[in-house]
Enzyme design. Structure first.
Site, short mmCIF file in Angstrom:
data_model
loop_
_atom_site.label_atom_id
_atom_site.label_comp_id
_atom_site.label_asym_id
_atom_site.label_seq_id
_atom_site.Cartn_x
_atom_site.Cartn_y
_atom_site.Cartn_z
CG HIS A 11 -8.45 -0.16 -2.85
ND1 HIS A 11 -7.66 -1.24 -2.56
CD2 HIS A 11 -9.10 0.16 -1.70
CE1 HIS A 11 -7.82 -1.57 -1.28
NE2 HIS A 11 -8.69 -0.73 -0.74
CG ASP A 49 -13.89 6.03 -0.83
OD1 ASP A 49 -13.91 5.98 0.42
OD2 ASP A 49 -12.85 5.85 -1.49
CD GLN A 58 -12.99 -2.10 -0.87
OE1 GLN A 58 -12.17 -2.05 0.04
NE2 GLN A 58 -14.23 -2.54 -0.68
NE ARG A 118 -3.94 0.49 1.87
CZ ARG A 118 -5.15 0.52 2.41
NH1 ARG A 118 -5.39 1.25 3.49
NH2 ARG A 118 -6.12 -0.20 1.91
NE ARG A 136 -10.45 -5.74 0.34
CZ ARG A 136 -9.63 -4.73 0.64
NH1 ARG A 136 -10.13 -3.60 1.12
NH2 ARG A 136 -8.33 -4.84 0.43
CB CYS A 162 -14.23 0.92 -0.05
SG CYS A 162 -13.73 2.64 0.08
N1 CP Z 1 -11.34 -0.49 2.36
C1 CP Z 1 -10.05 -0.53 2.79
O1 CP Z 1 -9.11 -0.73 2.03
O2 CP Z 1 -9.92 -0.34 4.13
P1 CP Z 1 -8.55 -0.19 4.94
O3 CP Z 1 -7.99 1.17 4.63
O4 CP Z 1 -8.98 -0.33 6.37
O5 CP Z 1 -7.61 -1.27 4.51
N1 NVA Z 2 -10.24 6.46 -1.23
C1 NVA Z 2 -9.84 6.04 0.08
C2 NVA Z 2 -10.02 4.56 0.23
C3 NVA Z 2 -9.63 4.00 1.56
C4 NVA Z 2 -9.81 2.51 1.62
C5 NVA Z 2 -8.39 6.45 0.34
O1 NVA Z 2 -7.56 6.28 -0.56
O2 NVA Z 2 -8.11 6.96 1.43
#
Ligand code: CP
Ligand code: NVA
Length: 298
Positions: free
Chosen positions: A126, A215, A129, A99, A284, A256
């Site tokens: 992502h 989101d 997801q 990440r 997930r 998400c």
């Molecule tokens: N939806 C998602 O990726 O959540 P986290 O940031 O908790 O991993």
């Molecule tokens: N769009 C959000 C998703 C988190 C899972 C972010 O990138 O913070």
């Protein structure tokens, strides 16, 4: 060996298989310890609850061994290059889940890695997801064909992956996003044959839709733009009861998570039966297994 960096790395058949395999894992149809004696590194530059924990549990349940690492614990934090880190970690582990803030850094890592690299979220996409989300919808509606989805809010990383996934599977997607915030991969989704309509007015965009997806208005890494973003998105792009009432009576809401209750979604919608966010979160775990299997065991 396969990386999963973008939904666009997949063929329509592969995406469908990943969705179906996610459902198989959820239904307990797959019991083998497919990752026995495999070590998998997880490198997280940003916070995570669902992604990190679901991948760690998935690896354990498949018989493998997860090694979770923060960016600054590694020599990366002191300036060792991404390329050298990829070359070295490839000697120890069987896959790397990452990440990162910058998608370009994920691509750089993957270029120099001789083991599979899995995108656990970047500023651009992502993919894991969205595989879980499609499995959630398939379980709920019994099929994906014919569903009309409307994205309301920011054209962010999740939205990009959704655009590509809908293009691959031929699902109708409507984007209700303020001007200037369209997803950067919209053109790519259209080039892939995606049927994407842009309708900036949320109350018009959600008419006849089966699914509203939203989101946060401020993603990780955009904190300095928070005030300006709130002025653009709030309250016009909030998913609330009034907006939900304009959709089909059996429509559902996806998010998400984590969410900002009272900003992009109201509590009465988020915690209602119409919202599948906690099913998405549960899935997930199962999509993590299907992605690991896809990338490591082909
Ligand atoms: N939806 C998602 O990726 O959540 P986290 O940031 O908790 O991993
Ligand atoms: N769009 C959000 C998703 C988190 C899972 C972010 O990138 O913070």
């Amino acid at each position: 060996m396969r990386h999963l960096l973008s939904i666009a790395d997949l063929s329509p058949q592969e995406l469908s298989q990943l969705v179906d395999r996610t459902i198989d894992f959820k239904e307990g149809k797959v019991g083998e310890k497919a990752l026995r004696e495999k070590c998998i590194a997880l490198i997280f530059q940003k916070p995570s609850t669902r992604t990190r924990v679901s991948f760690e549990v998935a690896i354990n349940e498949l018989g493998g061994h997860p090694i979770s690492l923060g960016w600054s614990e590694l020599q990366l934090g002191r300036g060792e290059t991404i390329a050298d880190t990829a070359r070295v970690l490839s000697k120890y582990v069987h896959a790397v889940i990452m990440r990162l803030y910058k998608h370009t850094e994920l691509l750089e890592f993957a270029k120099h890695s001789s083991v599979p690299v899995i995108n656990a979220l970047t500023d651009l996409e992502h993919p894991c997801q969205v595989i879980a989300d499609l499995a959630t919808l398939k379980q709920h509606f019994g099929k994906l064909e014919g569903l009309r989805l409307t994205w309301v809010g920011d054209g962010n990383n999740v939205c990009n992956s959704l655009c590509l996934a809908c293009a691959l599977l031929g699902l109708e997607l409507v984007l209700s996003i303020p001007e200037g915030y369209d997803p950067p991969l919209l053109d790519k989704a259209r080039e892939m044959g995606g049927k994407v309509e842009v309708r900036r007015e949320p109350s018009e965009a959600v008419l006849d839709c089966d699914v509203i997806y939203t989101d946060v208005f401020v993603s990780m890494g955009q904190e300095t733009q928070a005030e300006q973003r709130m002025r653009v998105f709030y309250p016009k792009y909030q998913v609330n009861r009034q907006l939900l009432e304009k959709t089909k009576t059996n429509s559902v809401v996806l998010h998400c998570q984590p969410w900002r209750i009272g900003q992009e979604i109201t509590a009465d919608v988020a915690y209602s039966e119409r919202c599948l966010a906690f099913q998405q979160a549960e899935n997930r775990l199962h999509s993590a297994k299907s992605v690991l299997e896809f990338c490591l065991l082909r």
